[in-house]
Design an enzyme around this catalytic site. Sequence first.
Site, PDB file in Angstrom:
ATOM      1  N   GLY A  49     -13.345  -1.144  -7.082  1.00 15.92           N
ATOM      2  CA  GLY A  49     -14.620  -0.470  -6.804  1.00 15.92           C
ATOM      3  C   GLY A  49     -14.713   0.267  -5.481  1.00 15.92           C
ATOM      4  O   GLY A  49     -15.808   0.380  -4.925  1.00 15.92           O
ATOM      5  N   GLY A  50     -13.590   0.776  -4.932  1.00 16.70           N
ATOM      6  CA  GLY A  50     -13.659   1.499  -3.658  1.00 16.70           C
ATOM      7  C   GLY A  50     -14.287   0.620  -2.599  1.00 16.70           C
ATOM      8  O   GLY A  50     -14.026  -0.574  -2.536  1.00 16.70           O
TER       9      GLY A  50
ATOM     10  N   THR B 188      -9.524   0.675  -9.313  1.00 21.29           N
ATOM     11  CA  THR B 188      -8.563  -0.273  -8.827  1.00 21.29           C
ATOM     12  C   THR B 188      -8.645  -1.414  -9.823  1.00 21.29           C
ATOM     13  O   THR B 188      -9.517  -1.415 -10.682  1.00 21.29           O
ATOM     14  CB  THR B 188      -9.055  -0.677  -7.400  1.00 21.29           C
ATOM     15  OG1 THR B 188      -9.100   0.476  -6.596  1.00 21.29           O
ATOM     16  CG2 THR B 188      -8.239  -1.756  -6.750  1.00 21.29           C
TER      17      THR B 188
ATOM     18  N   ARG C 175       0.846  -1.187   0.000  1.00 21.98           N
ATOM     19  CA  ARG C 175       0.000   0.000   0.000  1.00 21.98           C
ATOM     20  C   ARG C 175       0.892   1.252   0.000  1.00 21.98           C
ATOM     21  O   ARG C 175       1.946   1.263   0.634  1.00 21.98           O
ATOM     22  CB  ARG C 175      -0.849  -0.033   1.272  1.00 21.98           C
ATOM     23  CG  ARG C 175      -1.835   1.119   1.430  1.00 21.98           C
ATOM     24  CD  ARG C 175      -2.957   1.024   0.463  1.00 21.98           C
ATOM     25  NE  ARG C 175      -4.114   1.816   0.866  1.00 21.98           N
ATOM     26  CZ  ARG C 175      -5.083   2.153   0.024  1.00 21.98           C
ATOM     27  NH1 ARG C 175      -5.042   1.779  -1.239  1.00 21.98           N
ATOM     28  NH2 ARG C 175      -6.118   2.842   0.451  1.00 21.98           N
TER      29      ARG C 175
ATOM     30  N   THR D 178      -4.007  -0.556  -7.052  1.00 23.87           N
ATOM     31  CA  THR D 178      -4.820   0.623  -7.339  1.00 23.87           C
ATOM     32  C   THR D 178      -3.988   1.885  -7.454  1.00 23.87           C
ATOM     33  O   THR D 178      -2.885   1.960  -6.902  1.00 23.87           O
ATOM     34  CB  THR D 178      -5.843   0.821  -6.197  1.00 23.87           C
ATOM     35  OG1 THR D 178      -6.691   1.929  -6.490  1.00 23.87           O
ATOM     36  CG2 THR D 178      -5.167   1.083  -4.858  1.00 23.87           C
TER      37      THR D 178
ATOM     38  N   SER E  10      -7.618   0.875   3.241  1.00 24.41           N
ATOM     39  CA  SER E  10      -8.094   0.466   1.921  1.00 24.41           C
ATOM     40  C   SER E  10      -9.279  -0.476   2.058  1.00 24.41           C
ATOM     41  O   SER E  10      -9.447  -1.139   3.078  1.00 24.41           O
ATOM     42  CB  SER E  10      -6.955  -0.245   1.190  1.00 24.41           C
ATOM     43  OG  SER E  10      -7.442  -0.922   0.060  1.00 24.41           O
ATOM     44  N   SER E  11     -10.080  -0.553   1.013  1.00 24.71           N
ATOM     45  CA  SER E  11     -11.170  -1.539   0.982  1.00 24.71           C
ATOM     46  C   SER E  11     -10.817  -2.746   0.135  1.00 24.71           C
ATOM     47  O   SER E  11     -11.643  -3.634  -0.068  1.00 24.71           O
ATOM     48  CB  SER E  11     -12.441  -0.901   0.416  1.00 24.71           C
ATOM     49  OG  SER E  11     -12.869   0.114   1.263  1.00 24.71           O
TER      50      SER E  11
ATOM     51  N   ASP F 194      -7.657   8.427   0.503  1.00 23.98           N
ATOM     52  CA  ASP F 194      -8.236   7.348   1.312  1.00 23.98           C
ATOM     53  C   ASP F 194      -8.012   7.546   2.816  1.00 23.98           C
ATOM     54  O   ASP F 194      -8.495   6.768   3.627  1.00 23.98           O
ATOM     55  CB  ASP F 194      -7.673   5.986   0.877  1.00 23.98           C
ATOM     56  CG  ASP F 194      -8.525   5.332  -0.219  1.00 23.98           C
ATOM     57  OD1 ASP F 194      -9.598   5.874  -0.537  1.00 23.98           O
ATOM     58  OD2 ASP F 194      -8.123   4.291  -0.746  1.00 23.98           O
TER      59      ASP F 194
HETATM   60  N1  GLY Z   1      -8.391   3.127  -3.426  1.00 19.26           N
HETATM   61  C1  GLY Z   1      -9.345   2.148  -3.151  1.00 19.26           C
HETATM   62  C2  GLY Z   1      -9.029   1.340  -1.966  1.00 19.26           C
HETATM   63  O1  GLY Z   1      -7.876   1.146  -1.674  1.00 19.26           O
HETATM   64  O2  GLY Z   1      -9.916   0.888  -1.291  1.00 19.26           O
END
Ligand code: GLY
Length: 565
Positions: free
Chosen positions: A465-466, A373, A96, A391, A444-445, A415
């Site tokens: 998709g966030g 992403t 990340r 992403t 992050s999701s 985020d």
């Molecule tokens: N940028 C989307 C995530 O990391 O959840």
Amino acid sequence: MKIRNILIVGLLLANTLFAFTGRVPVYAKNGMVVSASQIASDIGRDVLKKGGNAIDASVATAFVLAVTWPQAGNIGGGGFLVFHPKKGDVTTFDFREKAPLAATEKMFLDKNGKILNHSNHDSLIAVGVPGTVAGLYKAHQKYGKLPWADLVKPAVELAEKGFPLTWKIYNDVTRYNTEELSRFPTTINKFKNKNGDFYQPGELWPQPDLAATLKRIQKNGHDGFYKGKTAKLLAKFMKENGGIITEEDMAKYEAVERKPIHGNYRGYDVWSMPPPASGGVAIVEILNILEGYNLKATGHNSALYLHLLTEAMRRAFADRAQYLGDPDFNKNMPLQMLTSKDHAKKLRAGIDLFRASVSDSSRFNQAFDEHNTTHFSIVDNEGNAVSLTYTIEQWWGSKIVAEGLGFFLNNEMGDFNPIPGYTSSRGYIGTNPNLIQPEKRMLSSMSPTIIAKDGKPVLVIGSPGGRTIINTTLQVILNIIDHGMDIGQAIEAGRIHHQWLPDITKYEKWQLSPDTRKLLQNMGHKMVEKSGTQGRAMGILIDYENGVLSGAADTRSPDGGVAGY
Ligand code: GLY
């Protein structure tokens, strides 16, 4: 009460009409790659054929996606990799992005404490220190078989010689995102030929600066990106244009190997990504809640089924907001508690079978995010599996390409929770675990997940998709385990999304019958049609009995494809 329940279930089923078409999975015997770009899948499959393992194929696929699916495939962003070896322990790699050293808690705020001009997304200071190259390199150092340079080579060649420009990229650049991509000439010029005209669909689209950047990575691995020319060019561009990433930020970046999140659901093991990804915790929590219901009996996408899903999602997303952030900065996150059956039992006790509960906006609040992403799934001929999601945050990330580098920079700083302590119905969240600090990773999701049975992977799955990532991945898992769909149907089926706040359930257009929506509304759910589709899932199912892999690339992904052999 029981008889009443049965009657209501029967009534709901009778009124439920769910329209999905399904699609035929692609089958193969030995190995498979499913990604958002058919070219990337083909190249990953070729690596498997040459004797590479799932990690080798991941490296090649990820670099090619940075060339052929630049809206989200990347070297300028970050992500997560879950690795389920045929034998041995499941592990994960966290690459990340990190906040730069000069980042501060209130860096996006004006003097009134409001976010200045969307700066947490639309600016050069929204760029986090990229992690993708470090993550791929670290995973390869530990588990790769084939030489690193050979795995980066296909991406170098595609960037150098070009590949036939897809309609999707062409349309995004020339019709939908032209204005944003034109803020920096270095960005928009990437899509133009020597005469200043846009490359046309089908025409070979070369990316010479990206090719040069990839060559340095090919030659020098991690250091070919984080030190030397690339780091210098990036730091120079940042300094000249008001950004804050320095050569020191680049030199300090390291990926981390982390212990996976583990749960079990109806006899299956669930392996997923731990924080700073929230997806693993949330998916296990939701599955634990749902395990208490007979979802097979409710029927797929019946009103009762979607009611239960929504209530479980609501509760897990509230916990996500309250507890989760970067584990290096939040030492006491109650991960055991959140993923326990006991916690699920307590949450389940608060669910009314006939009424929607209400999300309490006085606690804290989050907006929907539809950020972009990309995910790919890989299985090799030894039975090793990789689930990888990475992403650059939004579509094309920050929409900024630095001079001479050729790749899109992320806007992942968006985020983080931007306004400390501020939570509003407009969609901000201000809780502590995910506030900005130098070198911290933003929550992050992303939810790269592998489902296993008897110690062997059976499903490799994930999606972009966030925050919808969590619920997309979840629903594919349920479609397979509870509803017995094949991988094509499971990925294609219509999906819903609820994320606690705003307290609405989004559904995909044409994917939920008016009768079902009415039933849900009568239970108290606020049903909102989603503009566009939800997620782009990429999955592989492994059938050990018949020795067959079946894979599907979501048709919501225009350039996606499966490649097996
Ligand atoms: N940028 C989307 C995530 O990391 O959840």
